[in-house]
Design an enzyme around this catalytic site. Structure first.
Site: not given
Ligand code: GLY
Length: 402
Positions: A122, A180
Site C-alpha cells: 500500500d 487494489d
C-alpha cells in the site's frame, strides 16, 4: 526496453497528462455544480480544521462513529495513512488556508518513516497521495528522496515469476494479489520519470499485464484476490475478501481497477489500457444494479439490493477516474463518463452524503463501506472517500476552465 527511450516516453507521457488535464470538459459545464464545488471547499476546510482539534497526537484518522462520537484512529502503518495529509494538501491548494498546510506538514513528518516499510503493497496509497502531492505543490529534494525510497521499498515485493507485486503476505506457497494494488503503480511511474531508471516502469507494466490476464472476467468485472503459486506463478484460486462472493463485483474493487487502468493509459499511452478502462467503465455504467444517482451499492451482486448499503468511497474513486478517462476519449464514451462523474459529485454534495458542518468527526462524506463481510467500517465516513471526492471536484473544476 532501454533506459533512454523509456525516460523519453515517460517525459512525453508526463507532458500528455499535463495537457490532457487541460482538456475541455466533455459536456456543457454545469455552472450550478461549479458553485456547489466552490461552497464545498469552504465546508471541507471547516470540517478538516474541526478534525485537527479532535485528532489525538501522533495518530491518523480512520473513521468516526456518530452513535458513540468516537473518532477511530490508526498509526502511520495503516494503509490509509496518506489520505488525510493528501486531502489537507488538496484543500490547502484550493483555499490557501495556512492551518491546513501546517496540519499537512505535521502529518507528513509522522508518515515519513513508512518509506522503508517493505511489509505492505500500500505504499503507493500511503506515500504518493501524501508526499506525491506535497512534491507536486512544492518540489523538494527531501520529498523526492522520500518518494524514491518508497518506490524502492514497494519494488521489493515484486516477484518476476508471478509477474506481480505481492499484496498480502499469505502462506509460503501463496502469492496474493488484490485488484487494489493497481493503485500503487503510479508511484513507480513517477520514480522512473524522476530517475530514468526503467526498472520501476517495467515492474508497473508487468504487474498491470498479469492483472489484466487473471483478475478480469469476460464482462470486465474483476475478482478481488488472485492467489498465485509463489514458485510457479500459476493461478491457484480466484476469490474475494471484502466482496459479497467470489464471483461478485465488489464495488470498490471495480473502482480501483477503473482508476488503475486509466493511470496505466496516462503513463504508457498503450491503447490496450485505454480499452481496458473504457470496458470497466461501460460495465459499471451499464450494470442493471447501478443506481440512477450513480452511488453504487457496496457490491453489485448483493442479492439484498436495493435493501443494502451504498458505498460513497467507491463512487468518489469512480468519479475521479471517469473524469480523467473522459479526457482520453473522443466519442460517446467521453460524454457518458463525464455525465456520470457529474452525477456522482452532485449526489455526494447533497445532504444525504455530505455531513453537516461540525458533525461526522470532521469527515466530509457519510455512508462508505470498508469491510462489510467483516462487519467493520460499515456505513461510515472513510479517509479515502473524502480524498477521492476532493480530487474529483478539483478535476471537474480544472476541466471546466478549459
Ligand atoms: N485497499 C483496501 C480497500 O479498498 O478496502
Amino acid at each position: 526496453m532501454k533506459l533512454v527511450p523509456i525516460a523519453f516516453l515517460l517525459l512525453l507521457s508526463g507532458f500528455f497528462y499535463c495537457c490532457s488535464t487541460q482538456h475541455k470538459s466533455a459536456g456543457k459545464t454545469n455552472k450550478a455544480l461549479l458553485d456547489t464545488i466552490h461552497r464545498n471547499w469552504s465546508h471541507a476546510a471547516t470540517q478538516y480544521k474541526h478534525m485537527t482539534t479532535i485528532l489525538p497526537e501522533g495518530r491518523f484518522p480512520k473513521t468516526f462513529y456518530e452513535q458513540t462520537g468516537k473518532l477511530e484512529t490508526s498509526n502511520s502503518g495503516w494503509w490509509c495513512s496518506g489520505f488525510y495529509p493528501g486531502s489537507l494538501l488538496y484543500l490547502y491548494e484550493q483555499t490557501k488556508d495556512a492551518k491546513l498546510l501546517a496540519e499537512a506538514n505535521r502529518m507528513l513528518q509522522l508518515l515519513e518513516n513508512e518509506k522503508v516499510n517493505t511489509t505492505t503493497h500500500d505504499l503507493g496509497f500511503m506515500m504518493f497521495c501524501s508526499f506525491g502531492n506535497a512534491n507536486r505543490l512544492n518540489p523538494s529534494a527531501a520529498y523526492k528522496d522520500i518518494l524514491l525510497t518508497s518506490a524502492r521499498s514497494l519494488s521489493t515485493r515484486f516477484n518476476p515469476i508471478v509477474g506481480a507485486i505481492k499484496s498480502w503476505d499469505g502462506k509460503p506457497n501463496e502469492f496474493l494479489v488484490i485488484i487494489d494494488n493497481m493503485m500503487n503503480l503510479e508511484l513507480l511511474f513517477w520514480a522512473t520519470r524522476e530517475t530514468g531508471d526503467s526498472s520501476f516502469y517495467k515492474i508497473a507494466v508487468t504487474h498491470a499485464e498479469t492483472t489484466i490476464k487473471n483478475h478480469f472476467r469476460p464482462d470486465y468485472s474483476s475478482y478481488h484476490v488472485i492467489n498465485y503459486n509463489s514458485a510457479s506463478g500459476a493461478v491457484q484460486e480466484k476469490r474475494t475478501a471484502q466482496g459479497f462472493a467470489n464471483e461478485s463485483a465488489w464495488a470498490r474493487g471495480q473502482a480501483w481497477g477503473l482508476y488503475g487502468y486509466t493511470v496505466m493509459y496516462r503513463e504508457t499511452k498503450d491503447t490496450r489500457y485505454l480499452n481496458q478502462a473504457n470496458k470497466i467503465a461501460q460495465f459499471l455504467l451499464g450494470h442493471p444494479n447501478f443506481p440512477a444517482d450513480h452511488i453504487p451499492f457496496w457490491d453489485f451482486n448483493d442479492p439484498a439490493i436495493p435493501e443494502t448499503k451504498r458505498d460513497a468511497s467507491a463512487a468518489a474513486i469512480m468519479a475521479s477516474a471517469l473524469l480523467e478517462l473522459s479526457s482520453y476519449n473522443d466519442d460517446a464514451n467521453a460524454a457518458s463518463f463525464y455525465k456520470a462523474a457529474e452525477s456522482i459529485i452532485t449526489t455526494l454534495s447533497s445532504n444525504k452524503y455530505k455531513a453537516a458542518a461540525g458533525t461526522n468527526g470532521g469527515f466530509l462524506l457519510k455512508h462508505s463501506v470498508g469491510h462489510l463481510p467483516n462487519n467493520t467500517e460499515v456505513d461510515v465516513p472513510l479517509t479515502y472517500a473524502d480524498y477521492y471526492f476532493i480530487e474529483a471536484m478539483k478535476r471537474y473544476q480544472e476541466m471546466a476552465k478549459h
